[in-house]
Design an enzyme around this catalytic site. Structure first.
Site, PDB file in Angstrom:
ATOM      1  N   LYS A 190       0.555   4.827   6.823  1.00 39.03           N
ATOM      2  CA  LYS A 190       0.015   5.580   5.685  1.00 39.03           C
ATOM      3  C   LYS A 190       0.623   6.987   5.696  1.00 39.03           C
ATOM      4  CE  LYS A 190      -3.023   2.266   4.767  1.00 39.03           C
ATOM      5  NZ  LYS A 190      -2.822   1.364   3.616  1.00 39.03           N
ATOM      6  N   SER A 232       0.788  -1.228   0.000  1.00 40.13           N
ATOM      7  CA  SER A 232       0.000   0.000   0.000  1.00 40.13           C
ATOM      8  C   SER A 232       0.824   1.284   0.000  1.00 40.13           C
ATOM      9  CB  SER A 232      -0.954   0.020   1.203  1.00 40.13           C
ATOM     10  OG  SER A 232      -0.237   0.152   2.410  1.00 40.13           O
TER      11      SER A 232
END
Length: 201
Positions: A98, A29
């Protein structure tokens, strides 16, 4: 010798609890910034002095609830022990990594093929995975990020289950600042990928 071993373990535990902790990258990701298997070092100290997550920073945070599936296996005793003292990345905690896109008070949105806009200004996101659009497959917003919250996205936009995909959960996809463990500041392993992780805006 036993005393030295104990002192080393106490020192390692203290560093992990208050200063720096290693985390392993489990998914694609955050490509190409981070690769699967990379070990990153996370600064846990600055939040103690009131530092808040900033736009562009890569942060590690606890699963706020519903972001990660259930555990698929239990780590063994050695993994648990080494993780506890900070000599291995977290073995059984449910944490994510993230990039911070927007912070409390911001309005964030992305329509069509992008770009992502924060407070009406288009972001220049050179870190987005090649071939991806800034919105990925999930346009969103405009979303008003509440005070004390952050909006996060992965750099691999079409392979990241981030704030965009959890708007139906409490918080509307945002993360409490209190859930943030710290800022990832370096890739420590493998040695061929040693690099600093500076904030990108």
């Amino acid at each position: 010798m036993p005393i030295l071993v104990v002192l080393a373990l106490v020192l390692a535990l203290g560093i992990k609890m208050f200063f720096v902790q290693a985390f392993s990258i489990p998914s694609e990701s955050m490509q190409n910034t981070l690769q699967v298997g990379d070990r990153v070092l996370v600064d846990k100290l600055t939040p103690w002095f009131g530092s808040k997550p900033q736009r562009g920073e890569v942060v590690v945070f606890h699963d706020p609830g519903g972001w990660l599936p259930g555990k698929t296996g239990e780590p063994n005793a050695v993994q648990k022990a080494l993780s506890f003292v900070g000599l291995m990345p977290s073995a059984d905690e449910k944490d994510l990594i993230k990039r911070v896109i927007a912070v409390g008070g911001d309005t964030v949105e992305c329509s069509g093929s992008g770009p992502v806009k924060v407070n009406g200004d288009a972001l220049e996101e050179a870190f987005v995975y090649p071939g991806n659009t800034p919105c990925g497959d999930k346009p969103f917003g405009p979303i008003n990020v509440p005070k004390g919250k952050i909006w996060v996205m992965g750099d691999h936009r079409q392979d990241s289950s981030d704030s965009r995909y959890h708007q139906d959960l409490p918080g509307g996809g945002t993360i409490d600042e209190d859930q943030v463990i710290g800022r990832a500041f370096a890739v420590a392993w493998p040695v061929t990928r040693w690099a600093s992780l500076s904030a990108s805006r």
